[in-house]
Design a protein around this motif. Structure first.
Motif, short mmCIF file in Angstrom:
data_model
loop_
_atom_site.label_atom_id
_atom_site.label_comp_id
_atom_site.label_asym_id
_atom_site.label_seq_id
_atom_site.Cartn_x
_atom_site.Cartn_y
_atom_site.Cartn_z
N VAL A 107 -9.56 0.21 -0.93
CA VAL A 107 -8.27 -0.13 -1.53
C VAL A 107 -8.45 -0.11 -3.04
CG1 VAL A 107 -8.75 -2.62 -1.33
CG2 VAL A 107 -6.41 -1.84 -1.63
N ASN A 108 -7.55 0.59 -3.71
CA ASN A 108 -7.65 0.81 -5.15
C ASN A 108 -6.35 0.38 -5.82
OD1 ASN A 108 -9.22 2.95 -3.62
ND2 ASN A 108 -10.09 3.20 -5.65
N GLN A 109 -6.49 -0.18 -7.01
CA GLN A 109 -5.30 -0.58 -7.76
C GLN A 109 -4.62 0.65 -8.33
OE1 GLN A 109 -5.64 -2.73 -11.59
NE2 GLN A 109 -4.50 -4.37 -10.59
N PHE A 110 -3.30 0.64 -8.30
CA PHE A 110 -2.50 1.75 -8.82
C PHE A 110 -1.35 1.16 -9.62
CE2 PHE A 110 1.03 4.92 -7.93
CZ PHE A 110 0.58 5.84 -8.86
N VAL A 145 0.84 -1.19 0.00
CA VAL A 145 0.00 0.00 0.00
C VAL A 145 0.88 1.24 0.00
CG1 VAL A 145 -1.85 1.26 1.18
CG2 VAL A 145 -1.76 -1.24 1.29
N GLN A 146 0.52 2.21 -0.81
CA GLN A 146 1.27 3.45 -0.88
C GLN A 146 1.38 4.08 0.50
OE1 GLN A 146 -0.81 6.81 -1.72
NE2 GLN A 146 0.91 8.07 -2.36
N PRO A 195 6.21 2.52 -7.52
CA PRO A 195 6.00 1.19 -8.08
C PRO A 195 4.51 0.84 -8.09
CG PRO A 195 6.67 1.01 -5.80
CD PRO A 195 6.73 2.47 -6.13
N PRO A 196 4.12 -0.19 -8.84
CA PRO A 196 2.73 -0.65 -8.78
C PRO A 196 2.37 -1.05 -7.35
CG PRO A 196 3.85 -1.62 -10.66
CD PRO A 196 4.91 -0.94 -9.83
N GLN A 197 1.23 -0.59 -6.89
CA GLN A 197 0.83 -0.84 -5.50
C GLN A 197 -0.64 -0.48 -5.34
OE1 GLN A 197 3.00 1.95 -2.95
NE2 GLN A 197 3.21 3.32 -4.70
N PHE A 198 -1.14 -0.71 -4.16
CA PHE A 198 -2.49 -0.28 -3.84
C PHE A 198 -2.45 1.12 -3.24
CE2 PHE A 198 -3.07 -4.98 -3.38
CZ PHE A 198 -3.99 -5.13 -4.41
N THR A 199 -3.53 1.86 -3.46
CA THR A 199 -3.71 3.15 -2.80
C THR A 199 -5.03 3.09 -2.04
OG1 THR A 199 -4.77 4.05 -4.78
CG2 THR A 199 -2.40 4.44 -4.51
N ARG A 200 -5.26 4.10 -1.22
CA ARG A 200 -6.48 4.05 -0.42
C ARG A 200 -7.31 5.32 -0.57
NH1 ARG A 200 -4.35 2.88 5.21
NH2 ARG A 200 -2.32 2.77 4.23
#
Length: 360
Positions: free
Chosen positions: A256-259, A165-166, A266-271
């Motif tokens: 939780v959102n895909q990023f 997660v970011q 880097p590719p990760q989840f954001t909130r």
């Protein structure tokens, strides 16, 4: 012919008296008490507290009674009253990890650490009218008392441990207070969240729905939705430490959102995040979705022109008191303005007549 209409104080007094009579209704029917509204119309009370920015269930219930159930009018009453209250200090940030949860669900993890708590919810009802309520029978009782936990960790924290997660920058800076200072753009995230939490539930819901229909490229999962009470603490300068001064009920939502990542991330989840007074999960979820849509710039994403990505559009139109005031002012006397436009139209028609007759 249109002429200015003159009114007076007597007409206004009569309108107020008529309003009071309409508010009371049939005197053969028992009058609603503030306590009844507070206890039995809790969701309406919660909305008035949240959008009125004042946590007081009794005053919110009184405002609902005075406004004849018009929640926006009740919110207006609460905000007006709040401006008369002195402010003695500020509480420290509430620790929602310490929430005593009445409801806690996750759409992302079946076996959520700490367990799923369905709590009091309409989610599994059949949406059929219950005519037993009209019979005013004995109040139903829950089969057993709810279990409270002293500490309930956030589900997102388990994703944090894996670095999925970011990471959001923490700051001890005091955020601006929207109840005392006018909204200015560009707004930082703290100010946006303040605006959304007291924004009109229907408007924020509509904005959130638009993100789900593709107007923001923002697909979210509810990582956690929790409703419960949290302690409120306030630092006392004479003591040198914070003491608990009470507790409040809140609804908190983390999405939780895909990023896909950016040049620096880097590719990760954001909130997305939402926190609202009382039991108001529709508002908290909507708030989290709109919060995430408004973060496009700080995450280096493209602005696809979605309404929910437009900070000015969202924040300047979310406040139902400002919207109501501007909308309803047009029903008040505008005699002079209309007379000037009426004369202008008459003049333009007179000037246009010879031209039309010549063309014929």
């Amino acid at each position: 012919m249109y002429v200015a209409v003159k009114g007076g104080e007597r007409a206004i007094d009569n309108a107020h008296a008529w309003l009071a009579e309409e508010r009371r209704g049939d005197t053969a029917v028992a009058e609603l008490s503030v306590a009844q509204i507070r206890e039995q119309l809790k969701l309406a009370v919660n909305r008035v507290m949240a959008e009125g920015s004042l946590y007081d269930a009794d005053l919110a219930a009184l405002a609902i009674k005075q406004s004849r159930g018009d929640l926006i009018e009740a919110i207006f009453l609460i905000r007006a009253y709040r401006t008369t209250l002195p402010r003695f200090g500020a509480s420290v940030p509430v620790a929602t990890d310490d929430m005593a949860c009445d409801r806690r669900v996750s759409a992302t993890f079946k076996d959520a650490p700490g367990g799923q708590v369905l709590g009091p919810t309409f989610d599994y009802t059949h949406r059929l009218l219950d005519f037993k309520l009209a019979a005013e029978g004995k109040a139903p009782q829950a089969p057993e008392a709810r279990a409270e936990t002293a500490s309930t960790p956030h589900i997102m924290s388990f994703l944090d441990r894996e670095g999925l997660v970011q990471q959001e920058d923490a700051s001890d800076a005091t955020p601006p207070d929207l109840t005392r200072e006018p909204l200015e753009l560009p707004a930082d995230r703290a100010l946006r969240l303040q605006s959304l939490t007291r924004g009109d539930e229907g408007f924020v819901l509509g904005m959130a729905y638009s993100t789900q229909r593709g107007y923001a490229r923002n697909h979210a999962f509810v990582a956690e939705l929790r409703i419960g009470t949290v302690p409120v603490e306030m630092e006392i300068p004479e003591l040198g430490f914070a003491i608990e001064i009470g507790d409040i009920e809140v609804t908190e939502c983390e999405t939780v959102n895909q990023f896909k990542g950016s040049k620096t991330e880097p590719p990760q989840f954001t909130r997305g995040y939402g926190l609202v007074f009382g039991m108001s999960e529709r508002k908290a979820i909507s708030m989290a979705l709109v919060d995430r849509a408004l973060r496009w710039k700080e995450l280096g994403e493209d602005n696809v022109g979605a309404p929910a990505q437009d900070e000015e559009f969202v924040l300047y139109h979310a406040d139902n008191i400002q919207a109501t005031g501007f909308l309803e002012h047009i029903k008040l006397p505008h005699y002079v303005d209309f007379q000037s436009e009426l004369e202008l139209i008459r003049k333009l028609r007179r000037e246009a007549m010879p031209t039309q007759e010549a063309a014929e």
